[in-house]
Design an enzyme around this catalytic site. Structure first.
Site: not given
Length: 347
Positions: A71, A223-224, A323
């Site tokens: 992604h 995707e996130e 992240h």
């Protein structure tokens, strides 16, 4: 496996550097999609951008179908409101850890195509003014604000720039390559996976290997937020996410390895896929680790959760500080690409 040329590792790093420089928080991904499409087109493939905004590209081959997914959407933020002092209250996109972007430079993109730089700060960021409150305060959407690099002191001043609710905010990636082979940058999740799949496509084109599977590359843009591979997939037997591998805690993986995820927050991955990935890694002397990610989801999870009847797996280079301001290593990228090549050639 045929001989591996280190130029494909160089290609991963060079492509990654370009890709992380293209802002693409979820919902603001058109330019990154065009970059990926153009890269594949220049190799001689026929990629297409789907109605959802993903990039889907068949590589050819015969036999059972296999989707390799990564992604290109990233964590980021949006303007929630313009505050009376002219600064910006944000709303997070995805699982952004606000502590990791404190004092980070960012760019606000307006609907009319303008952009304005700024910095995400605590509401009272001076240690000489806030004292213990600054160190002890929680980093939340309420306690932080974007301070624009523009003379604004009221909501009207900021709104006159064209900034309004819903504008996207992208944080600077700060890409660094060290002499020791480490790559430090935001958004290695999952632009490293995208760069690896683009290098795999180049390997297929330049070596002319026989694909013992029908292969599609899928690059997703949601995707996130959990819906990247939930729709628009071709008929296939398997889907493997090429995402970040986790490093830390009681995990075995480090940044030089390829990680094979056996279970994440969505449950176990398909045992046959995991077993075959591990067999290939052992056969080809690829440095790898099998690990459990307790707080993780992938495009492969999204596909099976949406009802696609596929076996699923998840692999990726070991990435430290996910992240946040992340770190990987050239060897981890290379081992991931080698595992993909070996898995495909194994049929």
């Amino acid at each position: 496996m045929m001989d591996y040329d280190k130029k494909y590792t160089d290609n991963i790093v060079n492509t990654l550097k370009q890709l992380v420089s293209i802002p693409s928080p979820t919902g603001f991904t058109v330019n990154a999609a065009e970059f990926i499409k153009n890269e594949l087109s220049e190799m001689g493939f026929s990629p297409a951008i789907t109605n959802r905004g993903n990039v889907l590209c068949p590589l050819g081959g015969n036999g059972p179908g296999l989707i390799l997914a990564s992604h290109f959407d990233t964590l980021g933020a949006m303007v929630r409101s313009v505050k009376p002092n002219g600064r910006i209250r944000i709303t997070k996109i995805g699982g952004l850890s606000l502590g990791s972007v404190e004092a980070e430079n960012c760019t606000v993109y307006t609907y009319d195509g303008n952009k304005y730089t700024g910095t995400l700060q605590m509401n009272n960021p001076s240690a000489h003014v806030a004292g213990p409150e600054l160190q002890d305060g929680k980093r939340t959407e309420d306690s932080m604000e974007v301070v624009l690099d523009h003379k604004t002191s009221s909501a009207d001043d900021t709104k006159k720039l064209g900034i309004e609710t819903g504008n996207f905010i992208a944080f600077d990636p700060r890409f660094v390559e060290t002499e020791s082979g480490y790559i430090k940058s935001r958004f290695l999740d999952d632009k490293a996976g995208c760069a690896i799949l683009l290098s795999f496509a180049r390997f297929v084109k330049e070596t002319g290997i026989t694909l013992n599977r029908r292969i599609w590359l899928l690059f997703t843009c949601h995707e996130e937020v959990g819906t990247g591979a939930a729709s628009g997939l071709p008929e296939a037997d398997e889907i493997i996410s090429v995402d970040m591998g986790c490093v830390g805690g009681d995990l075995s993986c480090d940044e030089t390895m390829v990680s094979i995820c056996v279970k994440d927050a969505g449950g176990p991955y398909d045992m046959n896929v995991v077993s075959k990935l591990e067999q290939v890694a052992k056969k080809e002397n690829i440095s790898y680790a099998c690990d459990v990610y307790p707080y993780y989801g992938s495009d492969a999870n999204a596909a099976v959760s949406a009802g696609y009847h596929m076996r699923h797996g998840c692999i990726g280079p070991g990435i430290y500080a996910s992240h946040g301001y992340e770190r990987g290593h050239r060897e981890g990228f290379e081992n991931t690409l080698k595992l993909i090549i070996g898995y495909v050639l194994a049929g």
